[in-house]
Enzyme design. Sequence first.
Site, PDB file in Angstrom:
ATOM      1  N   ASP A 176      38.413  35.616  33.265  1.00  0.00           N
ATOM      2  CA  ASP A 176      37.308  35.863  34.171  1.00  0.00           C
ATOM      3  C   ASP A 176      37.051  34.585  34.958  1.00  0.00           C
ATOM      4  O   ASP A 176      36.944  33.505  34.364  1.00  0.00           O
ATOM      5  CB  ASP A 176      36.062  36.207  33.323  1.00  0.00           C
ATOM      6  CG  ASP A 176      35.255  37.330  33.906  1.00  0.00           C
ATOM      7  OD1 ASP A 176      34.802  37.205  35.049  1.00  0.00           O
ATOM      8  OD2 ASP A 176      35.068  38.348  33.195  1.00  0.00           O
ATOM      9  N   ASP A 190      34.676  37.150  39.342  1.00  0.00           N
ATOM     10  CA  ASP A 190      33.267  37.504  39.213  1.00  0.00           C
ATOM     11  C   ASP A 190      32.536  37.382  40.555  1.00  0.00           C
ATOM     12  O   ASP A 190      32.778  36.417  41.294  1.00  0.00           O
ATOM     13  CB  ASP A 190      32.655  36.517  38.195  1.00  0.00           C
ATOM     14  CG  ASP A 190      31.231  36.833  37.820  1.00  0.00           C
ATOM     15  OD1 ASP A 190      31.004  37.863  37.175  1.00  0.00           O
ATOM     16  OD2 ASP A 190      30.344  36.032  38.177  1.00  0.00           O
ATOM     17  N   GLU A 192      35.241  41.494  41.654  1.00  0.00           N
ATOM     18  CA  GLU A 192      34.039  42.303  41.468  1.00  0.00           C
ATOM     19  C   GLU A 192      33.245  42.230  42.770  1.00  0.00           C
ATOM     20  O   GLU A 192      32.667  41.189  43.084  1.00  0.00           O
ATOM     21  CB  GLU A 192      33.203  41.739  40.312  1.00  0.00           C
ATOM     22  CG  GLU A 192      31.950  42.538  40.073  1.00  0.00           C
ATOM     23  CD  GLU A 192      30.860  41.755  39.346  1.00  0.00           C
ATOM     24  OE1 GLU A 192      30.118  42.364  38.584  1.00  0.00           O
ATOM     25  OE2 GLU A 192      30.745  40.522  39.559  1.00  0.00           O
ATOM     26  N   HIS A 239      31.455  45.374  30.688  1.00  0.00           N
ATOM     27  CA  HIS A 239      30.387  44.712  29.931  1.00  0.00           C
ATOM     28  C   HIS A 239      29.023  44.771  30.638  1.00  0.00           C
ATOM     29  O   HIS A 239      28.031  44.338  30.074  1.00  0.00           O
ATOM     30  CB  HIS A 239      30.784  43.253  29.708  1.00  0.00           C
ATOM     31  CG  HIS A 239      30.866  42.509  31.003  1.00  0.00           C
ATOM     32  ND1 HIS A 239      31.840  42.780  31.948  1.00  0.00           N
ATOM     33  CD2 HIS A 239      30.085  41.555  31.544  1.00  0.00           C
ATOM     34  CE1 HIS A 239      31.652  42.016  33.002  1.00  0.00           C
ATOM     35  NE2 HIS A 239      30.586  41.255  32.784  1.00  0.00           N
ATOM     36  N   ASP A 240      28.994  45.250  31.879  1.00  0.00           N
ATOM     37  CA  ASP A 240      27.724  45.346  32.620  1.00  0.00           C
ATOM     38  C   ASP A 240      27.221  46.774  32.711  1.00  0.00           C
ATOM     39  O   ASP A 240      26.232  47.041  33.407  1.00  0.00           O
ATOM     40  CB  ASP A 240      27.915  44.834  34.061  1.00  0.00           C
ATOM     41  CG  ASP A 240      28.182  43.341  34.130  1.00  0.00           C
ATOM     42  OD1 ASP A 240      27.723  42.613  33.226  1.00  0.00           O
ATOM     43  OD2 ASP A 240      28.841  42.908  35.094  1.00  0.00           O
TER      44      ASP A 240
END
Length: 557
Positions: free
Chosen positions: A95, A201, A259, A333-334
Amino acid sequence: MWWKEASIYQIWPASFKDSNDDGVGDIQGIISKLDYVKNLGVDIIWLSPMYDSPQDDMGYDISNYEKVYPKYGDLNDMTQLIEGCHSRGMKLILDLVINHTSSEHEWFKQSRASLDNPKRDWYIWKKPKYVDGKRCPPNNWLSYFSGSAWEYDEATDEYYLHLFAKSQPDLNWENEECRNAIYNSAVKFWFEKGIDGFRIDTAGMYSKDQRFLDAPIVFPDNEYQPCKVFHQNGPRIHEFHQEMFKKVTSHYDAMTVGEVGHCSRDELIRYVGASRGEMNMMFLFDMVELGSDPLDRFRYMDFDLTDFKNTVIRQSEFIGTTDAWTTVFNENHDQARSITRFANDSPEYRVKSGKLLAMLQSCLSGTLFLYQGQEIGMTNVPKEWPIEEYKDINSINYYQELVEKHPKDSAKVKEFMKVLNLIARDNARTPVQWDSTAYAGFSGVEPWMRVNDNYKEINAASQVDDPESLYNFWSKCLANRKKFPSLIYGQIEILNLDNKDTFEFVKKTEGKDEIYVILNFSQKDVDFTPNSEWKLLITNGDNSSKLTPYEGRIYSM
Ligand code: GLC
Ligand code: CA
């Protein structure tokens, strides 16, 4: 392009597997489960942040890009993990969190030290605004984690920008020296260690509108306002991505997935068009944020099956007609757990409707992502869990702001708790349920976050050897996906878009295979007669003349 046909499995280190019984997942825990991941039919692992960090935002607040968070392990463990993946024919991506650092990062410590520190300009500092003699933030921007996006720093009498938590100051991408430091420390350092790419990210946020104007008032009841228009897809964002690609990423055989969230078709082609030299693909949030106000996810409305189908169109309509590439995912994970959000997590339908979602996902075009626990059908946390069980800064800050304005037992707060239970990020962050022993076999001691109460019914140990399990169904779907080019590359034609019970579509690639898919998302039986010449490839039902509740079928035509 090795990454187009790949299936990717996301690991969130804190909750994957604890190897040394301190209650927190770690890299050795991941290494111990590599065969489990490989056996599912996965090609790439995406590991969420394992860098050194105070963990205010679970590692998305990095204090040193070149060091591993000691509870997770060290650089040797990472080397072992990279080798463990490669020796099994899998790749590993990390990430890349470079919109901000932790306020504990050495760069920020220096930046905040004085106005003339050489790193002052590496972050975004502004003078206070005075209104009627009262000191105020420079503008009305709202942080994604509630409150003002600016934090006052007494030492130099200025505010710094933090789009996320106070301890996540935004880096100033306008500063070239800062950009080069990011490329070297966060990107090149890890490529040189042998990783195969990055999930990038908040990839649309680096370029801020330098006017720093007040945002338009969309929530009159709020002091601060969503400011996305001033930092999402900003004026220099593509220049920055192209620079990073040219200077670093292009020197490696790497994949990148950004993202970006919500994006117009034209904008997305700028990020991921094949000839752009920016990123290979990106995550769009149409499906995962279905029902939420795009400016505030906790303002939740609801949706129907047609809305759901439309998200699939928006996330993939450019496949086949442009050279841009996309992703397929409905968890990370969000996000909350997909069976709870989009199917039915009751004991009666949980497994069957989980298989239905597996059929859908495995027939959509793009690179497919699975999130840890999704393969065994982990669900949201129980409705009864009190706020104390929620650990995420996003959930907690929002709750606290709400109870400052409304009593804890008010209808408003009760309503919020329902929404929180439905969409909180915490739902994805409970420890992975490995078996039916204490703490679900995740750890020998009480974990940092409570294990979902349903671990005796839902766990990996009971599924890996059961041919009827969701785990093996996923494995079958992932293998099937690779046999038919139209499933990964084809354009989608949705039939009967307005039908609220079934999701029906055809996938085609010119001159190759054609696939027909019908999925019953309702709890009713639906009459259905397939063409007698079609070949049934996969089903979670009994192949009668009716589709039973949550039954789906995939045919080759
Ligand atoms: C991304 C991450 C999220 C994090 C945020 C700030 O959206 O996925 O978990 O909180 O960035 O880094
Ligand atoms: Ca541990």
